[in-house]
Design a protein around this motif. Structure first.
Motif, mmCIF file in Angstrom:
data_model
loop_
_atom_site.group_PDB
_atom_site.id
_atom_site.type_symbol
_atom_site.label_atom_id
_atom_site.label_comp_id
_atom_site.label_asym_id
_atom_site.label_seq_id
_atom_site.Cartn_x
_atom_site.Cartn_y
_atom_site.Cartn_z
ATOM 1 N N HIS A 256 0.930 -1.177 -0.010
ATOM 2 C CA HIS A 256 0.109 0.017 0.114
ATOM 3 C C HIS A 256 0.757 1.290 -0.077
ATOM 4 O O HIS A 256 1.295 1.845 0.849
ATOM 5 C CB HIS A 256 -0.975 0.248 1.350
ATOM 6 N N PHE A 257 1.516 1.423 -1.190
ATOM 7 C CA PHE A 257 2.064 3.018 -1.443
ATOM 8 C C PHE A 257 1.732 3.515 -2.735
ATOM 9 O O PHE A 257 1.313 2.674 -3.713
ATOM 10 C CB PHE A 257 3.626 2.796 -1.215
ATOM 11 N N CYS A 258 2.100 4.619 -2.963
ATOM 12 C CA CYS A 258 1.752 5.322 -4.326
ATOM 13 C C CYS A 258 2.769 6.497 -4.748
ATOM 14 O O CYS A 258 3.543 6.939 -3.421
ATOM 15 C CB CYS A 258 0.399 5.658 -4.328
ATOM 16 N N VAL A 259 2.949 7.079 -5.833
ATOM 17 C CA VAL A 259 3.765 8.072 -6.186
ATOM 18 C C VAL A 259 2.643 9.272 -6.283
ATOM 19 O O VAL A 259 1.427 8.995 -6.696
ATOM 20 C CB VAL A 259 4.324 7.896 -7.560
ATOM 21 N N SER A 260 2.876 10.313 -5.768
ATOM 22 C CA SER A 260 1.899 11.560 -5.607
ATOM 23 C C SER A 260 2.605 12.734 -6.174
ATOM 24 O O SER A 260 3.579 13.110 -5.809
ATOM 25 C CB SER A 260 1.791 11.673 -4.309
ATOM 26 N N LEU A 261 1.844 13.304 -6.919
ATOM 27 C CA LEU A 261 2.382 14.646 -7.930
ATOM 28 C C LEU A 261 1.169 15.466 -7.759
ATOM 29 O O LEU A 261 -0.074 15.356 -8.178
ATOM 30 C CB LEU A 261 2.895 14.192 -9.092
ATOM 31 N N ALA A 262 1.479 16.804 -7.648
ATOM 32 C CA ALA A 262 0.259 18.028 -7.937
ATOM 33 C C ALA A 262 1.225 19.243 -8.324
ATOM 34 O O ALA A 262 2.298 19.513 -8.062
ATOM 35 C CB ALA A 262 -0.227 18.119 -6.694
ATOM 36 N N LEU A 263 0.575 19.827 -9.333
ATOM 37 C CA LEU A 263 0.887 21.014 -9.944
ATOM 38 C C LEU A 263 0.076 22.116 -9.067
ATOM 39 O O LEU A 263 -1.256 21.920 -9.435
ATOM 40 C CB LEU A 263 0.752 21.266 -11.508
ATOM 41 N N VAL A 264 0.684 22.933 -8.294
ATOM 42 C CA VAL A 264 -0.020 23.795 -7.735
ATOM 43 C C VAL A 264 0.243 25.283 -8.014
ATOM 44 O O VAL A 264 1.210 25.796 -8.523
ATOM 45 C CB VAL A 264 0.407 24.036 -6.200
ATOM 46 N N ARG A 265 -0.969 26.137 -8.226
ATOM 47 C CA ARG A 265 -0.936 27.298 -8.962
ATOM 48 C C ARG A 265 -1.362 28.525 -8.115
ATOM 49 O O ARG A 265 -2.792 28.159 -7.738
ATOM 50 C CB ARG A 265 -1.600 27.284 -10.380
#
Length: 221
Positions: free
Chosen positions: A48-57
């Motif tokens: 139970h793990f993941c890669v997490s990414l967000a573009l924040v503006r």
């Protein structure tokens, strides 16, 4: 990710990893990444793990992706563009009775750096447990939020700041139609000290449960 995304959006900064207390810039764009959301599970040889990414503006997430390599699943969302899992639109649970709800909770990394968060987590668990079907911690924070957005879970809450893990899931949940606030019912931001996401018909009832936790704390004080 840096090589690929720097080529797509030159000049966009990368926020420091594993520092939920850092303040994100109020203006401009920044990438927020956690290369292993669920690092404890990863180190313990749990899936139970993941890669997490967000573009924040300008302080708000506008694009997000979560990928769980061992599950082979990917959540994606863009502001105004909806949310998907493996290319298919998602939607939150339609449950209306908390007694039938499966809800989840977690804590930010290094919780000792978040004053009061551990105590609030304990009080909230005591308040919520008698009112729902079950409470679980299923690993990565962002993935649990996304699973709430997709109706696998019915709600998720947490105390403390943890924007690297909360921002991508928050956008996915909002775009799917789940309700995202802090535990007082205010709009959630990366500076909020608590987080709640729930299916629309359950959100207010969970807020009341969490308010009972706060009332019990104030009565003891």
């Amino acid at each position: 990710m840096r090589r690929h995304l720097d080529g797509l959006r030159p000049g966009v900064d990368w926020a420091p990893e594993l520092d939920g207390l850092a303040v994100l810039p109020a203006h401009g764009e920044v990438w927020v990444v956690d290369v292993i959301d669920g690092a404890v599970q990863f180190l313990q040889d749990l899936p139970h793990f993941c890669v997490s990414l967000a573009l924040v503006r300008d302080g708000e997430p506008v694009a997000a992706g979560l990928h769980a390599p061992l599950l082979g699943e990917t959540y994606l969302a863009s502001r105004g563009g909806g949310a998907t899992r493996d290319g298919r639109p998602i939607a939150p649970s339609a449950k209306t009775d908390p007694a039938a709800a499966l809800v989840a909770t977690s804590q930010p990394p290094f919780i000792e750096r978040h004053p009061g968060a551990a105590e609030e987590a304990g009080r909230s668990l005591a308040a919520v447990l008698p009112r729902v079907g079950a409470v679980r911690n299923l690993g990565p924070t962002g993935w649990q939020i996304a699973d709430t957005a997709a109706g696998r879970l019915d709600a998720f809450w947490q105390f403390g700041r943890d924007h690297a893990n909360l921002l991508p899931g928050a956008l996915i949940a909002r775009e799917a139609g789940a309700v995202v606030t802090d535990t007082a019912g205010r709009p959630w931001t990366s500076c909020s000290d608590s987080f709640l996401v729930a299916a629309p018909a359950l959100h207010d009832r969970l807020l009341r449960a969490l308010s009972d936790r706060a009332d019990a704390r104030d009565a003891r004080a």
